[in-house]
Design a protein around this motif. Sequence first.
Motif, PDB file in Angstrom:
ATOM      1  N   PRO B 132     -65.859 -44.023 -47.505  1.00 46.57           N
ATOM      2  CA  PRO B 132     -66.983 -45.208 -47.821  1.00 46.57           C
ATOM      3  C   PRO B 132     -66.969 -46.043 -49.521  1.00 46.57           C
ATOM      4  CG  PRO B 132     -68.733 -43.484 -47.425  1.00 46.57           C
ATOM      5  CD  PRO B 132     -67.098 -42.625 -47.642  1.00 46.57           C
ATOM      6  N   TRP B 133     -67.118 -47.222 -48.875  1.00 42.78           N
ATOM      7  CA  TRP B 133     -67.547 -47.212 -51.204  1.00 42.78           C
ATOM      8  C   TRP B 133     -68.899 -46.532 -51.639  1.00 42.78           C
ATOM      9  CZ3 TRP B 133     -70.921 -49.749 -53.865  1.00 42.78           C
ATOM     10  CH2 TRP B 133     -70.302 -50.433 -54.738  1.00 42.78           C
ATOM     11  N   PRO B 134     -68.592 -46.419 -52.480  1.00 41.78           N
ATOM     12  CA  PRO B 134     -68.281 -46.693 -53.826  1.00 41.78           C
ATOM     13  C   PRO B 134     -67.144 -44.954 -54.141  1.00 41.78           C
ATOM     14  CG  PRO B 134     -69.569 -45.405 -54.813  1.00 41.78           C
ATOM     15  CD  PRO B 134     -69.864 -45.739 -53.559  1.00 41.78           C
ATOM     16  N   GLU B 135     -66.892 -44.341 -53.306  1.00 50.02           N
ATOM     17  CA  GLU B 135     -65.946 -43.557 -52.964  1.00 50.02           C
ATOM     18  C   GLU B 135     -64.750 -43.987 -52.893  1.00 50.02           C
ATOM     19  OE1 GLU B 135     -69.238 -43.255 -51.164  1.00 50.02           O
ATOM     20  OE2 GLU B 135     -69.900 -41.323 -52.004  1.00 50.02           O
ATOM     21  N   ASN B 136     -63.995 -45.373 -52.412  1.00 48.16           N
ATOM     22  CA  ASN B 136     -62.857 -45.405 -51.907  1.00 48.16           C
ATOM     23  C   ASN B 136     -62.548 -46.497 -52.840  1.00 48.16           C
ATOM     24  OD1 ASN B 136     -63.742 -48.172 -51.492  1.00 48.16           O
ATOM     25  ND2 ASN B 136     -63.686 -46.843 -49.102  1.00 48.16           N
ATOM     26  N   PRO B 156     -74.518 -52.368 -40.216  1.00 50.32           N
ATOM     27  CA  PRO B 156     -76.296 -53.130 -39.648  1.00 50.32           C
ATOM     28  C   PRO B 156     -77.627 -52.063 -40.520  1.00 50.32           C
ATOM     29  CG  PRO B 156     -75.025 -52.411 -36.920  1.00 50.32           C
ATOM     30  CD  PRO B 156     -74.593 -52.251 -38.224  1.00 50.32           C
ATOM     31  N   THR B 157     -76.189 -51.203 -40.832  1.00 43.69           N
ATOM     32  CA  THR B 157     -77.196 -50.091 -42.289  1.00 43.69           C
ATOM     33  C   THR B 157     -76.586 -50.795 -43.437  1.00 43.69           C
ATOM     34  OG1 THR B 157     -75.873 -48.336 -41.989  1.00 43.69           O
ATOM     35  CG2 THR B 157     -77.506 -47.996 -40.381  1.00 43.69           C
ATOM     36  N   THR B 158     -75.855 -51.100 -43.633  1.00 46.65           N
ATOM     37  CA  THR B 158     -75.229 -51.404 -44.753  1.00 46.65           C
ATOM     38  C   THR B 158     -76.891 -52.479 -45.517  1.00 46.65           C
ATOM     39  OG1 THR B 158     -73.385 -51.206 -44.154  1.00 46.65           O
ATOM     40  CG2 THR B 158     -73.754 -52.034 -45.998  1.00 46.65           C
ATOM     41  N   THR B 159     -76.760 -52.040 -46.573  1.00 49.40           N
ATOM     42  CA  THR B 159     -78.249 -52.777 -47.108  1.00 49.40           C
ATOM     43  C   THR B 159     -77.790 -54.729 -47.757  1.00 49.40           C
ATOM     44  OG1 THR B 159     -77.340 -52.461 -49.124  1.00 49.40           O
ATOM     45  CG2 THR B 159     -79.791 -51.405 -47.595  1.00 49.40           C
ATOM     46  N   THR B 160     -78.385 -55.442 -48.438  1.00 53.45           N
ATOM     47  CA  THR B 160     -77.701 -56.731 -48.564  1.00 53.45           C
ATOM     48  C   THR B 160     -77.302 -56.645 -49.728  1.00 53.45           C
ATOM     49  OG1 THR B 160     -79.501 -57.785 -46.974  1.00 53.45           O
ATOM     50  CG2 THR B 160     -78.353 -59.195 -49.484  1.00 53.45           C
ATOM     51  N   LYS B 161     -77.744 -55.365 -50.580  1.00 51.41           N
ATOM     52  CA  LYS B 161     -77.376 -55.451 -52.077  1.00 51.41           C
ATOM     53  C   LYS B 161     -76.018 -55.124 -51.908  1.00 51.41           C
ATOM     54  CE  LYS B 161     -78.652 -53.350 -56.655  1.00 51.41           C
ATOM     55  NZ  LYS B 161     -79.737 -51.642 -56.069  1.00 51.41           N
ATOM     56  N   ARG B 162     -75.281 -53.553 -50.901  1.00 50.00           N
ATOM     57  CA  ARG B 162     -74.522 -53.348 -51.065  1.00 50.00           C
ATOM     58  C   ARG B 162     -73.171 -54.158 -50.458  1.00 50.00           C
ATOM     59  NH1 ARG B 162     -72.708 -47.881 -50.273  1.00 50.00           N
ATOM     60  NH2 ARG B 162     -71.440 -47.404 -48.877  1.00 50.00           N
ATOM     61  N   LEU B 163     -73.078 -54.952 -49.558  1.00 45.60           N
ATOM     62  CA  LEU B 163     -72.549 -55.721 -48.658  1.00 45.60           C
ATOM     63  C   LEU B 163     -72.349 -56.741 -49.539  1.00 45.60           C
ATOM     64  CD1 LEU B 163     -74.682 -57.118 -45.599  1.00 45.60           C
ATOM     65  CD2 LEU B 163     -73.009 -56.285 -45.255  1.00 45.60           C
ATOM     66  N   ARG B 165     -72.147 -56.142 -53.284  1.00 46.62           N
ATOM     67  CA  ARG B 165     -70.680 -54.785 -53.822  1.00 46.62           C
ATOM     68  C   ARG B 165     -69.985 -54.635 -53.395  1.00 46.62           C
ATOM     69  NH1 ARG B 165     -74.808 -50.993 -56.887  1.00 46.62           N
ATOM     70  NH2 ARG B 165     -75.684 -52.444 -58.510  1.00 46.62           N
ATOM     71  N   ILE B 166     -69.547 -54.795 -51.693  1.00 45.68           N
ATOM     72  CA  ILE B 166     -68.396 -53.575 -50.879  1.00 45.68           C
ATOM     73  C   ILE B 166     -67.860 -55.072 -50.826  1.00 45.68           C
ATOM     74  CG2 ILE B 166     -67.392 -53.029 -49.102  1.00 45.68           C
ATOM     75  CD1 ILE B 166     -70.513 -51.398 -48.731  1.00 45.68           C
ATOM     76  N   ILE B 167     -68.298 -56.311 -50.615  1.00 43.76           N
ATOM     77  CA  ILE B 167     -67.836 -57.141 -50.179  1.00 43.76           C
ATOM     78  C   ILE B 167     -66.794 -58.013 -51.664  1.00 43.76           C
ATOM     79  CG2 ILE B 167     -67.302 -59.926 -49.715  1.00 43.76           C
ATOM     80  CD1 ILE B 167     -69.083 -58.417 -46.893  1.00 43.76           C
TER      81      ILE B 167
END
Lengths: 414, 266
Positions: B132-136, B156-163, B165-167
């Motif tokens: 997963p991110w940020p490991e990847n 669905p468990t990914t928080t908005t803040k995390r979404l 950053r990942i995107i």
Amino acid sequence: MKIKKKIPLIDQVSKLGFWGGKFGGNYVPETLKKPIEDLEILFNKLKNDKRFIAERDKYFKNWVGAPTRFIKLENLTNHVGGAQIWSKVVSDANGGAHKIYNATVHCLLAKRSGKKFIIGDTGAGYAGKMLSMAAKKFGLKCKIFMGAKDIARQQPNVKAMKKNGAEVIPVYSGSQTLVDAVSECMRFWVANCDTTAMCVGSTVGPAVFVRICGWSTSQISRELKVQLIDKFGSMPKKLKLYNCVGGGSSSFGFWNEFMDYDKKQCEFIGVEAGGPAKSKKHAAPLTYGSKIGILHGAAQYVNQDSDGQIEETESISAGLDYPGISPLHCFLKDTKRARYTAASDEDALSAYKTVTKFEKLRPSLEPSHAFSVAIKEAKKLSKDTIVVVNSCGDAYKDREILKKRLGKKYVEPN
Amino acid sequence: MLNPISLAFKKAKQENRAALLTYTVAGDSSKKQSLDILNSISKNADILELGVPHNTPVADGSQIQTSAYRAIKNGIRMNDVFKIVKDFKKSNKNKAIILMGYFNMIFQFGENKFLNKCNSSGVNGLIVVDLPWPENKEFARKCKRKSIYFIQLLSPTTTTKRLKRIIRDSHPMNYFISMLSTTGGKLKVSPKHILKNYTKIKKIDPKKEIVIGFGITEKTIGKLKSADGLVVGSAICKEISKSLKHGQNPVTNVSKLVKKLKSKIL
């Protein structure tokens, strides 16, 4: 790679969950990132919370039964003729093994997080039995995942789990042992992490589970340290701590409080399951130099083929029958703080025979591995050396195997 | 040249439809048969995900597990997976292929060697279930340098803040997991609910393609067709198992199924 002093080993972890920069981590599906992070926040807060620690200690004392005995095996010592052989009888704990510590803490955490369900994996059945006991005690609904092969060979524990109201879910995939039970348990958590807490039964899995389990089983060495000073007036000058190693929860807990001592004063010896003497299969990744790989969310030494497929293991002891090993032990091996070796099925059976012949102690097949090496090495050690073996499980669960392999007379009526 | 994955989305958009992504396991039930299946379904599928079978899959349900164990039992090795891709690409040069699997297989192969092999055999994208991110981050950067899309998973468990950053760190395609489930679970939330989550993600960066996967079957695919792309995996693996059980040809049956799936999103 170095161990730091005065910092608990479970906390010598990087931001991403690695020990020594390469063991552990969180190799998990995205869905589990949030529940794992939530659990991390909760655990980091509570492990330093005086009220939570007091609550844990209250249950450990009144319900688990702390401290467990620390006894000298006088007859065995005389028979072997070398170092003094002692045992920390962790199988005195409620339920008959060290798995009760981790199970209790996980249930306390689940209660704090408002979860109503808890799931867990089990090999020998002890982790499952203890989780079912703790779940019952704390009013949580419980499901236990167990390999079909282990269900067949560890019936007494299966019965206990069911009696405690847990649902035992047989796992038919792969080798139908612990490795598959852990995978299936994680899969169930992926699908139900919004309502359900997961307890990983050993110091394996994503970093937070390694830490929680290590924190819980460290009760063993906290007790032992007090008992040693009580018996000998001060810490012995030559101390050797023998423990079997499967996932590594009992050994880590048995050693943790002694981490900062020089290994010349306090040596740690981990005994892995070498499997049947005639088989190439084993469950001893540290002893036989398995390569580092990823299993159940963590980087560790693990039995695998060159492609990275996890290899099947073989051991008479269901509790040690796991292809990987805790990242904590990988770290202890590479920093040379602990020494690892293996005992075969036959070695363990023979040690069981010897111990039960001379002592009123019935170590299960898992600690019998540790006894095997301890007895062999104690012979060559001086009389002022204190050898302590963690007898972390009771052989009641192994009665069918013992009957089959050694005959009826080695099974006490229960 | 544009990555064939982006080309596939472009083409689907021109036809005003969602892209159809299929997932099959490399070597299921044999090396040759899995290649035949790819060749045959490529007429109707826009992007082909090829699973690298692993024997301790922590995020796969029973259908994909069955396929993976079958492939391993029939002797598939990592190099065979690349060979299948290479052979497929000989006759389907511009068809997008994504490898999907678990990180240990890449780790053992060696990250750099793995990516070189991806390039030489024609792999266009990678999905690594347990990285997963940020490991990847570092691995994703390596992929980018090789013009391989590293596809981020969103749940669905990914928080908005995390979404966000990942995107922000992501490549042109991401994969939204429809619900809390392993692969192949029964759709336990309504398509409307899934699309609501999808729209929320899409708004963060409308330029990034978002596909939806997990629990999508012939019955449910039509209701989700407003997404950029839809992935069907377990339903296909199940069809292979069923065909084998009844002594039928998996290649024909899977092709028929994929054709039907396609018709539902047109």
